[in-house]
Design a protein around this motif. Structure first.
Motif, mmCIF file in Angstrom:
data_model
loop_
_atom_site.group_PDB
_atom_site.id
_atom_site.type_symbol
_atom_site.label_atom_id
_atom_site.label_comp_id
_atom_site.label_asym_id
_atom_site.label_seq_id
_atom_site.Cartn_x
_atom_site.Cartn_y
_atom_site.Cartn_z
ATOM 1 N N GLY A 156 -27.752 0.596 -22.761
ATOM 2 C CA GLY A 156 -28.329 -0.737 -22.755
ATOM 3 C C GLY A 156 -29.693 -0.810 -23.423
ATOM 4 O O GLY A 156 -30.201 -1.896 -23.698
ATOM 5 N N LEU A 157 -30.307 0.330 -23.697
ATOM 6 C CA LEU A 157 -31.619 0.340 -24.343
ATOM 7 C C LEU A 157 -31.502 -0.097 -25.803
ATOM 8 O O LEU A 157 -30.562 0.300 -26.498
ATOM 9 N N PRO A 158 -32.460 -0.893 -26.294
ATOM 10 C CA PRO A 158 -32.400 -1.348 -27.688
ATOM 11 C C PRO A 158 -32.364 -0.198 -28.694
ATOM 12 O O PRO A 158 -31.636 -0.261 -29.679
ATOM 13 N N SER A 159 -33.112 0.874 -28.443
ATOM 14 C CA SER A 159 -33.121 1.994 -29.389
ATOM 15 C C SER A 159 -31.763 2.683 -29.446
ATOM 16 O O SER A 159 -31.297 3.079 -30.520
ATOM 17 N N VAL A 160 -31.104 2.813 -28.305
ATOM 18 C CA VAL A 160 -29.775 3.434 -28.263
ATOM 19 C C VAL A 160 -28.766 2.548 -28.982
ATOM 20 O O VAL A 160 -27.958 3.037 -29.774
ATOM 21 N N ARG A 161 -28.825 1.240 -28.738
ATOM 22 C CA ARG A 161 -27.909 0.318 -29.427
ATOM 23 C C ARG A 161 -28.128 0.353 -30.945
ATOM 24 O O ARG A 161 -27.159 0.318 -31.710
ATOM 25 N N GLN A 162 -29.385 0.427 -31.381
ATOM 26 C CA GLN A 162 -29.666 0.461 -32.818
ATOM 27 C C GLN A 162 -29.094 1.730 -33.451
ATOM 28 O O GLN A 162 -28.480 1.676 -34.520
ATOM 29 N N VAL A 163 -29.276 2.867 -32.793
ATOM 30 C CA VAL A 163 -28.714 4.119 -33.321
ATOM 31 C C VAL A 163 -27.191 4.054 -33.318
ATOM 32 O O VAL A 163 -26.544 4.496 -34.273
ATOM 33 N N GLN A 164 -26.590 3.477 -32.277
ATOM 34 C CA GLN A 164 -25.136 3.332 -32.242
ATOM 35 C C GLN A 164 -24.645 2.476 -33.411
ATOM 36 O O GLN A 164 -23.595 2.765 -33.987
ATOM 37 N N ASN A 165 -25.399 1.441 -33.781
ATOM 38 C CA ASN A 165 -25.040 0.638 -34.960
ATOM 39 C C ASN A 165 -25.142 1.454 -36.241
ATOM 40 O O ASN A 165 -24.305 1.313 -37.133
ATOM 41 N N LEU A 166 -26.152 2.316 -36.347
ATOM 42 C CA LEU A 166 -26.274 3.188 -37.527
ATOM 43 C C LEU A 166 -25.069 4.124 -37.620
ATOM 44 O O LEU A 166 -24.545 4.372 -38.708
ATOM 45 N N ILE A 167 -24.627 4.638 -36.474
ATOM 46 C CA ILE A 167 -23.456 5.517 -36.440
ATOM 47 C C ILE A 167 -22.202 4.725 -36.820
ATOM 48 O O ILE A 167 -21.428 5.160 -37.683
ATOM 49 N N LYS A 168 -22.003 3.572 -36.205
ATOM 50 C CA LYS A 168 -20.818 2.748 -36.447
ATOM 51 C C LYS A 168 -20.710 2.336 -37.911
ATOM 52 O O LYS A 168 -19.633 2.387 -38.506
ATOM 53 N N ASN A 169 -21.851 1.940 -38.505
ATOM 54 C CA ASN A 169 -21.855 1.481 -39.900
ATOM 55 C C ASN A 169 -21.993 2.615 -40.906
ATOM 56 O O ASN A 169 -21.995 2.370 -42.112
ATOM 57 N N GLN A 170 -22.093 3.849 -40.430
ATOM 58 C CA GLN A 170 -22.250 5.034 -41.273
ATOM 59 C C GLN A 170 -23.402 4.855 -42.261
ATOM 60 O O GLN A 170 -23.298 5.176 -43.438
ATOM 61 N N THR A 171 -24.525 4.351 -41.745
ATOM 62 C CA THR A 171 -25.717 4.112 -42.550
ATOM 63 C C THR A 171 -26.448 5.419 -42.808
ATOM 64 O O THR A 171 -26.671 6.202 -41.882
ATOM 65 N N THR A 172 -26.830 5.657 -44.058
ATOM 66 C CA THR A 172 -27.654 6.813 -44.386
ATOM 67 C C THR A 172 -29.078 6.545 -43.908
ATOM 68 O O THR A 172 -29.613 5.459 -44.100
ATOM 69 N N VAL A 173 -29.659 7.547 -43.250
ATOM 70 C CA VAL A 173 -31.001 7.403 -42.700
ATOM 71 C C VAL A 173 -31.890 8.565 -43.147
ATOM 72 O O VAL A 173 -31.401 9.618 -43.547
ATOM 73 N N GLN A 221 -36.911 14.348 -28.994
ATOM 74 C CA GLN A 221 -38.343 14.479 -28.741
ATOM 75 C C GLN A 221 -39.122 14.919 -29.977
ATOM 76 O O GLN A 221 -40.327 14.735 -30.041
ATOM 77 N N ALA A 222 -38.437 15.474 -30.988
ATOM 78 C CA ALA A 222 -39.104 15.957 -32.200
ATOM 79 C C ALA A 222 -39.220 14.864 -33.276
ATOM 80 O O ALA A 222 -39.874 15.065 -34.292
ATOM 81 N N ILE A 223 -38.608 13.701 -33.038
ATOM 82 C CA ILE A 223 -38.530 12.653 -34.058
ATOM 83 C C ILE A 223 -39.758 11.755 -34.030
ATOM 84 O O ILE A 223 -40.151 11.249 -32.979
ATOM 85 N N ALA A 224 -40.361 11.559 -35.228
ATOM 86 C CA ALA A 224 -41.451 10.596 -35.375
ATOM 87 C C ALA A 224 -40.867 9.213 -35.641
ATOM 88 O O ALA A 224 -41.282 8.235 -35.032
ATOM 89 N N TYR A 225 -39.897 9.141 -36.589
ATOM 90 C CA TYR A 225 -39.233 7.859 -36.862
ATOM 91 C C TYR A 225 -37.916 8.066 -37.578
ATOM 92 O O TYR A 225 -37.652 9.127 -38.133
ATOM 93 N N ILE A 226 -37.094 7.004 -37.556
ATOM 94 C CA ILE A 226 -35.813 6.956 -38.270
ATOM 95 C C ILE A 226 -35.837 5.705 -39.128
ATOM 96 O O ILE A 226 -36.127 4.614 -38.632
ATOM 97 N N THR A 227 -35.531 5.875 -40.422
ATOM 98 C CA THR A 227 -35.519 4.738 -41.350
ATOM 99 C C THR A 227 -34.175 4.661 -42.042
ATOM 100 O O THR A 227 -33.727 5.652 -42.631
ATOM 101 N N PRO A 228 -33.503 3.495 -42.000
ATOM 102 C CA PRO A 228 -32.270 3.330 -42.772
ATOM 103 C C PRO A 228 -32.557 3.399 -44.261
ATOM 104 O O PRO A 228 -33.599 2.926 -44.722
ATOM 105 N N ARG A 229 -31.652 3.990 -45.019
ATOM 106 C CA ARG A 229 -31.754 4.092 -46.471
ATOM 107 C C ARG A 229 -30.681 3.235 -47.112
ATOM 108 O O ARG A 229 -29.565 3.151 -46.608
ATOM 109 N N ALA A 230 -31.022 2.649 -48.241
ATOM 110 C CA ALA A 230 -30.051 1.791 -48.962
ATOM 111 C C ALA A 230 -29.051 2.620 -49.721
ATOM 112 O O ALA A 230 -29.260 3.724 -50.090
#
Length: 70
Positions: A7-24, A61-70
C-alpha cells in the motif's frame, strides 16, 4: 522480518516499473549506478537485470534514488 507493505506509494511505483518493464537507473549511496529493469522486489532488495541479462541484487538501504529512463 519486515512486512512488505504494497500500500505504500514507493512500493506501488516500483511495482509499476516492474509491470511496465521500464528501464531505470539506480544510484547507490556509494555513488555507483546501475541501469536495467527491476524484475522483482521484496522488503529488503530489488532484482535488476541489465541489457546483457546480467542479474544484480541491490539492497534497498543502499539506494540513493531510482530514475526511469526513456
Amino acid at each position: 522480518m519486515s512486512e512488505f507493505n504494497s500500500g505504500l506509494p514507493s512500493v506501488r511505483q516500483v511495482q509499476n516499473l516492474i509491470k511496465n518493464q521500464t528501464t531505470v537507473e539506480i544510484k547507490l549511496l556509494t555513488g555507483d549506478s546501475f541501469q536495467g529493469k527491476i524484475r522483482w522486489q521484496d522488503p529488503y532488495c530489488f532484482g535488476l537485470t541489465d541489457d546483457s541479462d546480467q542479474a544484480t541484487i541491490i539492497r534497498i538501504q543502499a539506494i540513493a534514488y531510482i530514475t526511469p529512463r526513456a
